[in-house]
Design a protein around this motif. Structure first.
Motif, mmCIF file in Angstrom:
data_model
loop_
_atom_site.group_PDB
_atom_site.id
_atom_site.type_symbol
_atom_site.label_atom_id
_atom_site.label_comp_id
_atom_site.label_asym_id
_atom_site.label_seq_id
_atom_site.Cartn_x
_atom_site.Cartn_y
_atom_site.Cartn_z
ATOM 1 N N CYS A 3 0.855 -1.185 0.000
ATOM 2 C CA CYS A 3 0.000 0.000 0.000
ATOM 3 C C CYS A 3 0.897 1.243 0.000
ATOM 4 O O CYS A 3 1.803 1.359 0.818
ATOM 5 C CB CYS A 3 -0.886 -0.002 1.242
ATOM 6 S SG CYS A 3 -1.737 1.566 1.494
ATOM 7 N N CYS A 6 0.226 3.176 3.669
ATOM 8 C CA CYS A 6 0.661 2.660 4.962
ATOM 9 C C CYS A 6 1.692 1.534 4.837
ATOM 10 O O CYS A 6 2.137 0.991 5.842
ATOM 11 C CB CYS A 6 -0.547 2.162 5.768
ATOM 12 S SG CYS A 6 -1.221 0.621 5.128
ATOM 13 N N CYS A 31 -6.484 -1.283 0.175
ATOM 14 C CA CYS A 31 -5.586 -1.796 1.198
ATOM 15 C C CYS A 31 -6.390 -2.503 2.293
ATOM 16 O O CYS A 31 -7.398 -1.974 2.766
ATOM 17 C CB CYS A 31 -4.792 -0.633 1.800
ATOM 18 S SG CYS A 31 -3.759 -1.142 3.187
ATOM 19 N N CYS A 34 -5.490 -0.201 5.803
ATOM 20 C CA CYS A 34 -6.011 1.160 6.023
ATOM 21 C C CYS A 34 -7.240 1.464 5.162
ATOM 22 O O CYS A 34 -7.819 2.544 5.269
ATOM 23 C CB CYS A 34 -4.926 2.200 5.776
ATOM 24 S SG CYS A 34 -4.479 2.395 4.050
HETATM 25 ZN ZN LIG Z 1 -2.831 0.931 3.550
#
Ligand SMILES: [Zn+2]
Length: 148
Positions: A3, A6, A31, A34
């Motif tokens: 991702c 994050c 993701c 997140c």
């Molecule tokens: Zn993420």
């Protein structure tokens, strides 16, 4: 695919569709950590096109080098840079062969430039065709004039 927000390692594909030019698949991902969404492109990677030089040496085709030659040839001429760019960067796909001679690249570039701009064509030809004499260079210019 991590991702980009994050760096979590896992994502799920929300949808897939061909990219605008059909040569890439566009995937919308979410993701798992997140929940933010991002897009990835999947493109087939062919073996690089190899250029066979006059002395027989081989090197991978470099579109930037071709573009540089085209930009030099068209300097201060009314040829849109975008046209040159798309020619140089689609070149490898157009060839559809594992290798090409540097002479053939020059020929294809000349065929491309000729209808766009006579001056650019001659400039490019003078370098890539390796005119062996001034006479041949003049013949080439004469040929253009005759076609009017
Ligand atoms: Zn993420």
């Amino acid at each position: 695919m991590r991702c980009p927000y994050c760096s979590a390692p896992d994502s799920r594909v929300v949808n897939s569709r061909p990219g605008d030019d059909g040569s890439a698949i566009r995937r919308r991902r979410e993701c798992l950590s997140c929940s933010r969404r991002f897009t990835t492109y999947e493109r087939a990677q062919l073996e690089p096109l190899m250029v066979v030089k006059r002395e027989g040496a081989r090197q991978a085709f470099n579109p930037d080098k071709l573009l540089r030659g085209l930009l030099l040839a068209t300097e201060k001429r009314p040829v849109p840079e975008e046209r040159l760019r798309s020619f140089a960067y689609s070149f490898e796909d157009e060839v559809q062969a594992p290798e090409i001679t540097s002479t053939e690249i020059g020929k294809r570039a000349m065929t491309f430039l000729r209808p766009l701009d006579d001056v650019a064509y001659i400039r490019f030809a003078s370098v890539y065709r390796d005119f062996d004499s001034l006479e041949r260079f003049i013949e080439e210019i004469q040929g253009l004039k005759d076609e009017g």
